[in-house]
Write a protein that holds these residues in place. Structure first.
Motif, PDB file in Angstrom:
ATOM      1  N   SER A  80       0.827  -1.203   0.000  1.00 54.94           N
ATOM      2  CA  SER A  80       0.000   0.000   0.000  1.00 54.94           C
ATOM      3  C   SER A  80       0.861   1.252   0.000  1.00 54.94           C
ATOM      4  O   SER A  80       1.783   1.383   0.801  1.00 54.94           O
ATOM      5  CB  SER A  80      -0.909  -0.001   1.233  1.00 54.94           C
ATOM      6  N   ASP A  81       0.527   2.202  -0.887  1.00 53.24           N
ATOM      7  CA  ASP A  81       1.201   3.503  -0.891  1.00 53.24           C
ATOM      8  C   ASP A  81       0.889   4.301   0.369  1.00 53.24           C
ATOM      9  O   ASP A  81       1.518   5.312   0.645  1.00 53.24           O
ATOM     10  CB  ASP A  81       0.796   4.327  -2.122  1.00 53.24           C
ATOM     11  N   ILE A 104      12.475  -5.661   3.518  1.00 53.13           N
ATOM     12  CA  ILE A 104      11.170  -5.056   3.262  1.00 53.13           C
ATOM     13  C   ILE A 104      11.070  -4.869   1.755  1.00 53.13           C
ATOM     14  O   ILE A 104      11.892  -4.179   1.147  1.00 53.13           O
ATOM     15  CB  ILE A 104      10.992  -3.722   4.001  1.00 53.13           C
ATOM     16  N   ASP A 105      10.077  -5.493   1.162  1.00 55.42           N
ATOM     17  CA  ASP A 105       9.874  -5.462  -0.287  1.00 55.42           C
ATOM     18  C   ASP A 105       8.862  -4.379  -0.636  1.00 55.42           C
ATOM     19  O   ASP A 105       7.681  -4.487  -0.324  1.00 55.42           O
ATOM     20  CB  ASP A 105       9.385  -6.827  -0.761  1.00 55.42           C
ATOM     21  N   PHE A 106       9.338  -3.314  -1.273  1.00 54.44           N
ATOM     22  CA  PHE A 106       8.491  -2.200  -1.695  1.00 54.44           C
ATOM     23  C   PHE A 106       8.150  -2.275  -3.186  1.00 54.44           C
ATOM     24  O   PHE A 106       7.590  -1.338  -3.743  1.00 54.44           O
ATOM     25  CB  PHE A 106       9.207  -0.867  -1.428  1.00 54.44           C
ATOM     26  N   SER A 107       8.474  -3.372  -3.867  1.00 51.02           N
ATOM     27  CA  SER A 107       8.362  -3.431  -5.324  1.00 51.02           C
ATOM     28  C   SER A 107       6.926  -3.366  -5.843  1.00 51.02           C
ATOM     29  O   SER A 107       6.710  -3.082  -7.018  1.00 51.02           O
ATOM     30  CB  SER A 107       9.073  -4.671  -5.870  1.00 51.02           C
ATOM     31  N   ARG A 111       5.602   4.302  -6.018  1.00 51.01           N
ATOM     32  CA  ARG A 111       6.630   5.171  -5.444  1.00 51.01           C
ATOM     33  C   ARG A 111       6.592   5.047  -3.918  1.00 51.01           C
ATOM     34  O   ARG A 111       5.577   4.710  -3.339  1.00 51.01           O
ATOM     35  CB  ARG A 111       6.409   6.616  -5.857  1.00 51.01           C
ATOM     36  N   LEU A 112       7.708   5.337  -3.315  1.00 48.10           N
ATOM     37  CA  LEU A 112       7.831   5.351  -1.865  1.00 48.10           C
ATOM     38  C   LEU A 112       8.325   6.734  -1.479  1.00 48.10           C
ATOM     39  O   LEU A 112       9.402   7.149  -1.895  1.00 48.10           O
ATOM     40  CB  LEU A 112       8.825   4.277  -1.398  1.00 48.10           C
ATOM     41  N   THR A 134      10.256   0.449  -8.184  1.00 50.52           N
ATOM     42  CA  THR A 134       9.642   1.484  -7.362  1.00 50.52           C
ATOM     43  C   THR A 134      10.585   2.669  -7.255  1.00 50.52           C
ATOM     44  O   THR A 134      11.778   2.502  -7.025  1.00 50.52           O
ATOM     45  CB  THR A 134       9.352   0.933  -5.953  1.00 50.52           C
ATOM     46  N   ASN A 135      10.057   3.867  -7.412  1.00 53.11           N
ATOM     47  CA  ASN A 135      10.834   5.082  -7.188  1.00 53.11           C
ATOM     48  C   ASN A 135      10.767   5.453  -5.715  1.00 53.11           C
ATOM     49  O   ASN A 135       9.702   5.386  -5.111  1.00 53.11           O
ATOM     50  CB  ASN A 135      10.289   6.238  -8.037  1.00 53.11           C
ATOM     51  N   MET A 136      11.886   5.876  -5.159  1.00 58.34           N
ATOM     52  CA  MET A 136      11.937   6.279  -3.760  1.00 58.34           C
ATOM     53  C   MET A 136      12.306   7.739  -3.661  1.00 58.34           C
ATOM     54  O   MET A 136      13.232   8.203  -4.316  1.00 58.34           O
ATOM     55  CB  MET A 136      12.973   5.438  -3.007  1.00 58.34           C
ATOM     56  N   TYR A 137      11.557   8.466  -2.835  1.00 63.08           N
ATOM     57  CA  TYR A 137      11.819   9.887  -2.599  1.00 63.08           C
ATOM     58  C   TYR A 137      11.941  10.099  -1.101  1.00 63.08           C
ATOM     59  O   TYR A 137      11.149   9.585  -0.322  1.00 63.08           O
ATOM     60  CB  TYR A 137      10.656  10.740  -3.121  1.00 63.08           C
ATOM     61  N   ALA A 138      12.934  10.853  -0.699  1.00 65.51           N
ATOM     62  CA  ALA A 138      13.125  11.162   0.718  1.00 65.51           C
ATOM     63  C   ALA A 138      13.253  12.677   0.873  1.00 65.51           C
ATOM     64  O   ALA A 138      13.933  13.333   0.094  1.00 65.51           O
ATOM     65  CB  ALA A 138      14.378  10.473   1.254  1.00 65.51           C
TER      66      ALA A 138
END
Length: 141
Positions: A80-81, A104-107, A111-112, A134-138
């Motif tokens: 879940s996003d 932890i699988d975010f695939s 996006r995360l 998955t794209n990751m943004y912090a």
């Protein structure tokens, strides 16, 4: 620091045994998550972990020194996003086993997006399942 629960009225109750006497919707300063856990209000302990990061994040109290801690007992998949809708919480997510990394699988996510107060320790993060990435943004980047 001794674990505690925060009741809906805001009272802190210390110790694992407090779980049995509190109302639904309690908050903890530490929680455990496992792929075989259950997302129930009185769970989140080492013996009775939550099933999802989403549920644990929504119930973690980070207003203690050092913030809240979520222990990952085994490999998890996040589907879940909404997992990070609790932006701004001061949270450390770490493996429950100091000798072994948890994954932890975010695939499954498009996006995360992480807030500025999330720390991962002893966690392997997977962002690709061979079909998509998955794209990751912090911190907005």
């Amino acid at each position: 620091m001794k674990p505690f629960w925060v009741t809906l009225s805001g009272d802190k109750v210390y110790g694992e045994t407090a779980v049995k006497v509190l109302e639904n919707g309690c908050f903890r300063n530490e929680a455990y998550v496992s792929s075989v856990g259950e997302d129930l209000p009185y769970h989140g302990t080492k013996d009775y972990p939550y099933a999802t990061l989403e549920y644990a994040l929504a119930r973690i109290d980070d207003e203690v020194e050092g913030g809240g801690i979520i222990y990952v007992k085994d490999n998890l998949a996040v589907a879940s996003d909404e997992v990070w809708k609790e932006q701004g919480k001061n949270i450390t997510i770490t493996s429950a086993d100091a000798e072994k990394k948890a994954t932890i699988d975010f695939s499954a996510l498009e996006r995360l997006v992480l807030g500025d107060n999330v720390i991962f320790e002893n966690i392997a993060m997977q962002f690709s399942n061979g079909e998509k990435t998955t794209n990751m943004y912090a911190n907005g980047y």
